[in-house]
Write a protein that holds these residues in place. Structure first.
Motif, PDB file in Angstrom:
ATOM      1  N   LEU A  62     -11.269  11.512   5.326  1.00 50.67           N
ATOM      2  CA  LEU A  62     -10.390  10.807   6.358  1.00 50.67           C
ATOM      3  C   LEU A  62     -11.219   9.996   7.242  1.00 50.67           C
ATOM      4  N   THR A  63     -11.462   8.838   7.362  1.00 47.73           N
ATOM      5  CA  THR A  63     -12.523   8.150   8.237  1.00 47.73           C
ATOM      6  C   THR A  63     -11.781   6.950   8.801  1.00 47.73           C
ATOM      7  N   PRO A  64     -11.460   6.897  10.111  1.00 45.30           N
ATOM      8  CA  PRO A  64     -10.665   5.876  10.570  1.00 45.30           C
ATOM      9  C   PRO A  64     -11.318   4.540  10.303  1.00 45.30           C
ATOM     10  N   GLU A  65     -10.545   3.502  10.277  1.00 41.22           N
ATOM     11  CA  GLU A  65     -10.959   2.144   9.891  1.00 41.22           C
ATOM     12  C   GLU A  65     -11.696   1.626  11.144  1.00 41.22           C
TER      13      GLU A  65
ATOM     14  N   GLN B 202     -12.319   8.158  -0.014  1.00 40.95           N
ATOM     15  CA  GLN B 202     -12.198   7.852   1.243  1.00 40.95           C
ATOM     16  C   GLN B 202     -11.120   7.152   1.701  1.00 40.95           C
ATOM     17  N   LEU B 203     -10.205   7.754   2.736  1.00 40.07           N
ATOM     18  CA  LEU B 203      -8.950   7.217   3.545  1.00 40.07           C
ATOM     19  C   LEU B 203      -9.160   6.928   4.771  1.00 40.07           C
ATOM     20  N   SER B 204      -8.573   5.728   5.042  1.00 39.72           N
ATOM     21  CA  SER B 204      -8.670   5.111   6.685  1.00 39.72           C
ATOM     22  C   SER B 204      -7.292   5.792   7.696  1.00 39.72           C
ATOM     23  N   LEU B 205      -6.390   5.813   6.903  1.00 38.77           N
ATOM     24  CA  LEU B 205      -5.170   6.284   7.813  1.00 38.77           C
ATOM     25  C   LEU B 205      -4.532   5.141   8.483  1.00 38.77           C
ATOM     26  N   ARG B 206      -5.104   3.878   8.238  1.00 40.98           N
ATOM     27  CA  ARG B 206      -4.657   2.807   8.931  1.00 40.98           C
ATOM     28  C   ARG B 206      -3.178   2.634   8.795  1.00 40.98           C
ATOM     29  N   HIS B 207      -2.270   2.945   8.146  1.00 43.88           N
ATOM     30  CA  HIS B 207      -0.832   3.258   8.238  1.00 43.88           C
ATOM     31  C   HIS B 207      -0.459   4.678   8.386  1.00 43.88           C
ATOM     32  N   LYS B 208       0.167   4.707   9.551  1.00 42.58           N
ATOM     33  CA  LYS B 208       0.438   6.117  10.107  1.00 42.58           C
ATOM     34  C   LYS B 208       1.713   6.840   9.458  1.00 42.58           C
TER      35      LYS B 208
ATOM     36  N   GLY C 181     -12.130  -5.054  11.464  1.00 40.93           N
ATOM     37  CA  GLY C 181     -12.214  -5.793  10.532  1.00 40.93           C
ATOM     38  C   GLY C 181     -12.448  -5.119   9.122  1.00 40.93           C
ATOM     39  N   THR C 182     -12.163  -3.874   9.016  1.00 40.12           N
ATOM     40  CA  THR C 182     -12.223  -3.220   7.661  1.00 40.12           C
ATOM     41  C   THR C 182     -10.990  -3.474   6.940  1.00 40.12           C
ATOM     42  N   ARG C 183      -9.830  -3.114   7.359  1.00 41.48           N
ATOM     43  CA  ARG C 183      -8.466  -3.493   6.730  1.00 41.48           C
ATOM     44  C   ARG C 183      -8.467  -2.935   5.383  1.00 41.48           C
ATOM     45  N   LEU C 184      -8.909  -1.660   5.426  1.00 40.93           N
ATOM     46  CA  LEU C 184      -8.861  -0.852   3.885  1.00 40.93           C
ATOM     47  C   LEU C 184      -7.810   0.290   4.197  1.00 40.93           C
ATOM     48  N   SER C 185      -7.258   0.851   3.299  1.00 42.45           N
ATOM     49  CA  SER C 185      -6.707   1.814   3.189  1.00 42.45           C
ATOM     50  C   SER C 185      -7.349   2.985   2.535  1.00 42.45           C
ATOM     51  N   GLY C 186      -8.214   2.660   1.466  1.00 48.46           N
ATOM     52  CA  GLY C 186      -9.013   3.764   1.103  1.00 48.46           C
ATOM     53  C   GLY C 186      -9.982   3.124  -0.149  1.00 48.46           C
ATOM     54  N   ALA C 187     -10.768   3.907  -0.528  1.00 49.32           N
ATOM     55  CA  ALA C 187     -11.755   3.571  -1.558  1.00 49.32           C
ATOM     56  C   ALA C 187     -12.130   4.775  -2.124  1.00 49.32           C
ATOM     57  N   ALA C 188     -12.420   4.582  -3.549  1.00 48.60           N
ATOM     58  CA  ALA C 188     -13.052   5.536  -4.639  1.00 48.60           C
ATOM     59  C   ALA C 188     -14.287   4.998  -5.283  1.00 48.60           C
ATOM     60  N   ARG C 189     -15.160   6.025  -5.329  1.00 52.32           N
ATOM     61  CA  ARG C 189     -16.135   5.795  -5.973  1.00 52.32           C
ATOM     62  C   ARG C 189     -17.025   6.862  -6.566  1.00 52.32           C
ATOM     63  N   ARG C 190     -17.946   6.513  -7.636  1.00 45.87           N
ATOM     64  CA  ARG C 190     -18.698   7.896  -7.954  1.00 45.87           C
ATOM     65  C   ARG C 190     -20.151   7.669  -7.351  1.00 45.87           C
ATOM     66  N   LEU C 191     -20.440   8.843  -6.836  1.00 49.82           N
ATOM     67  CA  LEU C 191     -21.539   8.911  -6.071  1.00 49.82           C
ATOM     68  C   LEU C 191     -22.763   9.042  -6.797  1.00 49.82           C
TER      69      LEU C 191
ATOM     70  N   LYS D 258       7.521  10.643   7.417  1.00 54.86           N
ATOM     71  CA  LYS D 258       6.799  11.677   8.348  1.00 54.86           C
ATOM     72  C   LYS D 258       5.677  10.784   8.966  1.00 54.86           C
ATOM     73  N   ARG D 259       5.335  10.954  10.312  1.00 54.48           N
ATOM     74  CA  ARG D 259       4.340  10.473  11.021  1.00 54.48           C
ATOM     75  C   ARG D 259       2.956  11.032  10.701  1.00 54.48           C
ATOM     76  N   VAL D 260       1.960  10.386  10.488  1.00 54.99           N
ATOM     77  CA  VAL D 260       0.793  11.030  10.048  1.00 54.99           C
ATOM     78  C   VAL D 260      -0.097  10.806  11.408  1.00 54.99           C
ATOM     79  N   ASP D 261      -0.617  12.017  11.955  1.00 58.69           N
ATOM     80  CA  ASP D 261      -1.486  11.915  13.022  1.00 58.69           C
ATOM     81  C   ASP D 261      -2.586  13.150  12.592  1.00 58.69           C
ATOM     82  N   ILE D 262      -3.581  12.817  12.008  1.00 55.39           N
ATOM     83  CA  ILE D 262      -4.554  13.598  11.665  1.00 55.39           C
ATOM     84  C   ILE D 262      -5.688  13.505  12.683  1.00 55.39           C
ATOM     85  N   ALA D 263      -6.267  14.485  13.254  1.00 52.32           N
ATOM     86  CA  ALA D 263      -7.680  14.358  14.095  1.00 52.32           C
ATOM     87  C   ALA D 263      -8.822  14.172  13.366  1.00 52.32           C
TER      88      ALA D 263
END
Length: 325
Positions: free
Chosen positions: A186-189, A210-216, A192-202, A320-325
């Motif tokens: 969970l990494t805040p955006e 990786q989720l940005s929590l841009r929508h609460k 200029g990012t404007r992404l909700s999430g990303a997925a990839r193979r490392l 439900k409101r999302v408020d994750i530190a």
């Protein structure tokens, strides 16, 4: 020294290097230890390299200013006290590259499938910085190699967690996913990012969501998570995304598959079709369907709103409101 005068002049002027053989000749001719000559040569060439780097940094200050430097500093990823050419050095160190050309090669087309806002075009520097943050954080995880089938079998259990408080549920999601080689961050955006999430193979055979929590709200959180899970389960081994591609073009098959996976995983198609056919979109009816499906009422409401069956301005109390530190 038995060397041509031209060679000696080039050494004096710094045009020719002092080799180890030359250092020994200077020691014999002048009585000054060869080690001193070697050290002087090393220091001189290092200083020249530093000056070239400083000049290159200075030339790329404007480029660096295109990155979300304030957000990076606020997140502790670069030194907030640095400015000008020093900010270029900080930025290159953060990305783990030696110069702008190396950055271009690595980040112009990052390997990530991402869920972005359709209303705003994402900015490549911000996206790259956000994805790099994910890489660095993922490096600290003890997750093993990604097990696709084990992750697939985990989906029903993860789905049931959607009825819990989002903060507590995501902690469980992270723990369960790590056991099958999927790192959930969970990494805040950034601006200029404007992404909700990303997925990839490392590269180390692990997977990253990786989720940005841009929508609460919980419906956005869970849809983004299962959308990215869909990329890992239904998509190709690596999703190459051209971030410069304009919106509104041909439908991206990978994105459509991920969207469909998220929709059908969160609410079964048959139950949803029957619900829509009944045309009762009251709070009570939405709660009944959510309970029968074993998901949060906000997820059902979010699906109805995406399908333009319920206005976005209505029934906020079901989410439900999302408020994750």
């Amino acid at each position: 020294m038995g060397r041509p005068i031209k060679t000696i002049n080039e050494i004096i002027q710094g045009k020719a290097s002092i080799t180890t053989d030359t250092a020994i000749q200077l020691e014999l001719a002048l009585g000054i230890p060869a080690d001193l000559w070697n050290n002087l040569e090393t220091s001189y060439r290092a200083r020249q390299a530093e000056e070239r780097s400083a000049s290159e940094f200075e030339a790329n200050v404007e480029w660096a200013e295109g990155f979300p430097l304030k957000d990076l500093a606020r997140s502790g990823l670069i030194d907030s006290a640095k400015a000008g050419s020093e900010s270029v050095r900080e930025l290159l160190t953060f990305f783990g590259v030696s110069n702008r050309e190396a950055w271009d090669l690595q980040w112009e087309k990052p390997a990530a499938a991402f869920r972005a806002s359709e209303a705003h075009a994402s900015q490549l520097p911000a996206v790259a910085a956000w994805l790099r943050w994910g890489e660095l954080a993922a490096a600290r995880s003890e997750a093993g190699a990604f097990d696709r089938e084990a992750f697939r079998s985990l989906i029903p259990k993860l789905r049931r967690l959607t009825r819990q408080d989002p903060g507590q549920a995501m902690a469980q999601v992270q723990q369960l996913c790590e056991e099958v080689g999927v790192i959930v961050l969970l990494t805040p955006e950034f601006k200029g990012t404007r992404l909700s999430g990303a997925a990839r193979r490392l590269p180390d055979r692990r997977a990253l969501i990786q989720l940005s929590l841009r929508h609460k709200t919980d419906d956005q959180l869970w849809f983004s998570f299962f959308h990215e899970a869909g990329h890992l389960l239904e998509g190709s081994e690596t999703d190459q995304i051209d971030l410069d591609e304009p919106k509104g073009g041909a439908v991206d098959t990978e994105e459509e598959l991920a969207d469909r996976f998220a929709r059908n995983t969160l609410v079964s198609p048959s139950a949803y079709e029957d619900f829509v056919a009944a045309a009762d979109f009251s709070p009570e009816a939405i709660r009944r369907l959510a309970k029968a499906e074993g998901v949060s009422p906000g997820i059902v409401l979010g699906r109805l709103q995406r399908d333009d069956l319920v206005p976005w301005s209505r029934l906020h109390s079901l989410k439900k409101r999302v408020d994750i530190a």
